[in-house]
Write an enzyme that holds these catalytic residues in place. Sequence first.
Site, PDB file in Angstrom:
ATOM      1  N   LYS A 116       0.803  -1.215   0.000  1.00 48.27           N
ATOM      2  CA  LYS A 116       0.000   0.000   0.000  1.00 48.27           C
ATOM      3  C   LYS A 116       0.839   1.269   0.000  1.00 48.27           C
ATOM      4  O   LYS A 116       0.463   2.274  -0.601  1.00 48.27           O
ATOM      5  CB  LYS A 116      -0.949  -0.011   1.202  1.00 48.27           C
ATOM      6  CG  LYS A 116      -2.030  -1.083   1.127  1.00 48.27           C
ATOM      7  CD  LYS A 116      -2.965  -0.989   2.315  1.00 48.27           C
ATOM      8  CE  LYS A 116      -4.088  -2.002   2.221  1.00 48.27           C
ATOM      9  NZ  LYS A 116      -3.619  -3.386   2.312  1.00 48.27           N
ATOM     10  N   GLU A 200      -2.836   6.342   8.459  1.00 49.82           N
ATOM     11  CA  GLU A 200      -3.545   7.329   7.647  1.00 49.82           C
ATOM     12  C   GLU A 200      -4.544   8.116   8.484  1.00 49.82           C
ATOM     13  O   GLU A 200      -4.992   7.658   9.546  1.00 49.82           O
ATOM     14  CB  GLU A 200      -4.324   6.636   6.516  1.00 49.82           C
ATOM     15  CG  GLU A 200      -3.481   6.057   5.436  1.00 49.82           C
ATOM     16  CD  GLU A 200      -4.324   5.416   4.347  1.00 49.82           C
ATOM     17  OE1 GLU A 200      -3.786   5.202   3.258  1.00 49.82           O
ATOM     18  OE2 GLU A 200      -5.513   5.124   4.583  1.00 49.82           O
ATOM     19  N   HIS A 235     -14.194  -3.710   9.479  1.00 48.05           N
ATOM     20  CA  HIS A 235     -13.553  -3.325   8.213  1.00 48.05           C
ATOM     21  C   HIS A 235     -13.766  -4.367   7.121  1.00 48.05           C
ATOM     22  O   HIS A 235     -13.069  -4.342   6.105  1.00 48.05           O
ATOM     23  CB  HIS A 235     -12.054  -3.069   8.406  1.00 48.05           C
ATOM     24  CG  HIS A 235     -11.755  -2.080   9.491  1.00 48.05           C
ATOM     25  ND1 HIS A 235     -12.097  -0.747   9.395  1.00 48.05           N
ATOM     26  CD2 HIS A 235     -11.170  -2.226  10.701  1.00 48.05           C
ATOM     27  CE1 HIS A 235     -11.721  -0.121  10.490  1.00 48.05           C
ATOM     28  NE2 HIS A 235     -11.163  -0.988  11.304  1.00 48.05           N
ATOM     29  N   ARG A 297      -7.312  -8.229  -8.632  1.00 46.10           N
ATOM     30  CA  ARG A 297      -8.042  -9.488  -8.782  1.00 46.10           C
ATOM     31  C   ARG A 297      -9.518  -9.187  -8.952  1.00 46.10           C
ATOM     32  O   ARG A 297      -9.940  -8.035  -8.890  1.00 46.10           O
ATOM     33  CB  ARG A 297      -7.847 -10.355  -7.535  1.00 46.10           C
ATOM     34  CG  ARG A 297      -8.200  -9.621  -6.247  1.00 46.10           C
ATOM     35  CD  ARG A 297      -8.156 -10.517  -5.022  1.00 46.10           C
ATOM     36  NE  ARG A 297      -8.206  -9.787  -3.780  1.00 46.10           N
ATOM     37  CZ  ARG A 297      -9.315  -9.317  -3.208  1.00 46.10           C
ATOM     38  NH1 ARG A 297     -10.484  -9.484  -3.801  1.00 46.10           N
ATOM     39  NH2 ARG A 297      -9.266  -8.678  -2.049  1.00 46.10           N
TER      40      ARG A 297
END
Length: 666
Positions: A116, A200, A235, A297
């Site tokens: 990421k 973040e 999440h 994917r």
Amino acid sequence: MFKSLLIANRGEIAVRVIRTARRMGLKTIAVYSDADANAFHVAEADEAWRIGPAPAADSYLRMDAILDAAQRSGAGAIHPGYGFLSENAAFAEACEKAGIVFVGPPPRAIRAMGLKDAAKALMEKAKVPVVPGYHGDNQDAGFLAQQAEKIGYPVLIKAVAGGGGKGMRRVDDPAQFGKELASAMREAGAAFGDERVLVEKYVARPRHIEIQVFADSHGNAVSLHERDCSLQRRHQKVIEEAPAPGMPPEMRKAMGDAAVAAAKAIGYRGAGTVEFIADASHGLKPDGFWFMEMNTRLQVEHPVTEAITGLDLVEWQLRVAAGEHLPLAQKDIPLVGHAVEVRLYAEDPAKKFFPSTGRLARLRAPENMPHVRMDMGVREGDEVTMFYDPMIGKIIAHGETRRIALRTLRGFLARMEVAGPKTNLGFLIETLGHDAFIEGDIDTGFIDRHLEALVPPAEPSPRILALAAAAHLKARARAAGADPSPWSATDQWVLGGRRAETVDFIVGGVPHLMKIEPDAADPTLIRIDDGASVVTNASMTADGTLSATVDGARLAAAFVPSSGGFTLIHEGIATEFTVVNPLDVDVASDADTGALKSPMPGKIVQVLTEAGATVKRGAALVVMEAMKMEQTLLAAADGKVAAVNVSVGDQVEAGAVLVAFEEAEK
């Protein structure tokens, strides 16, 4: 086009890929672990090959075993599905080296988006907006805590590798940062073999909106519109829909253009999903979204895109992998109506969505509903085990409008019959019917805000208790051959008196003592609890469909027998009834708090207490990993720890005593 396809996955995605491949005339080859020898996807394929023991690390994650099966079976291509090896660049390279087509992007594209932090740096260069945060290499806990302070709380800790909510923690309090960081790193390491994280800014009213992209090997790339995946818990996505509610056309174009730019920046090929976070504080706007990650994917939620476009994305994957051009240009991609998907999980919403295991004693759905699609990974009678994700399957509805799709899906779910493991079916029904959800007032915090209203009460209604009483009588009569003789009865019949019975049901650990008394004048009528409820005309079919009139209302429910009682399923809600035999000895009480027991099989990853410690009710005692997620087990009452029976790394069975407490003084 290759002639045969091996699906390196299991469950509903394997079944779904097999069906498209078969329609295209390809030979389908499944792989399976010991736990999946009799699984649905194995039965659906033309042939199947064993790849190892039950744990995923010893089977579905073994590249050598899968490639060996592909070579021995003569497979021309491998479809990785999602999860497992689907985003593993080394596996894609190994397929190419073996001369087998990998149905997915090039290894360099997987690597570019697999981490990421590096992906965000790439997106910044491609002028794709990214969320403010720290994406560097320094993984020192103190340094990351400083970065969190600079970003400003709340912050989100996310695993650098992987996704699916694993290794992700929201932190609101600086005092909790260290603890949550350690947990996120541990979970990321277990799931992806990489403990690194990034930090973040947490957006206050976030909407999770993603763009489906497709690219071929000839330089073409298109967007197939957006999906809204904001309904999440832990999440992990629970309900997805397309298009996103309240999406302005100019924002759809801006997000689509950004996603296509992201795909082209890394030389992408095949199906991919570019995930964005949008600020819903003041409605959706073209300048109010940021790149989160790209999943290289096919996604679990791809059916809603198929519903609004009328396209088969697996067919597109196979055609692109075979070297063909994209079937359509951007201007020709349809967008018709609205689609909603729910994920049916084996889990208990009343116990913080804790995963559940067991045999699916009942799994049936209503027929003749053409606008509803089911992608299921299991069948009635199959086992939900501890080894894999607890998703049973997905149900998708399509309609002209969002409200029509929601109403259709909710009605379908209310007519489903699922018994065995605990499921989130009732939770899904309540969510689809919630006023705020219907109005589109959603963000990723929706479930937490409305949890109390979304989780059906564990306490059965008087009507359901009355149905249970009728079911008990009918089942007993059927078992006895419906012999009306008083000498065959097991109730409280006395000579010269009326036949009555007292039945002790236990529901969710709560006893319900019920008096059941047939009416002397009307043999079809039963009075329950001294006339509190009246049941008439009760009947039960051979397949367990119970019908009865309760206090004037005609009701129907599914009756599913079990070893200690039965389950009634009414309007999608499964209620388990244990019938207490008064001759049985009660050797253990559900209310006993003398030990912390494992709720299911799993692996111990952290022990947070020790012998001699004094703990308060709700204190965290043990962290275990079960069905790919960490679960923190809490003390049920105040007490003193007598013994800790487990260590980090131990595998435990359901019911195992993890922590024993000293007996309270009387």
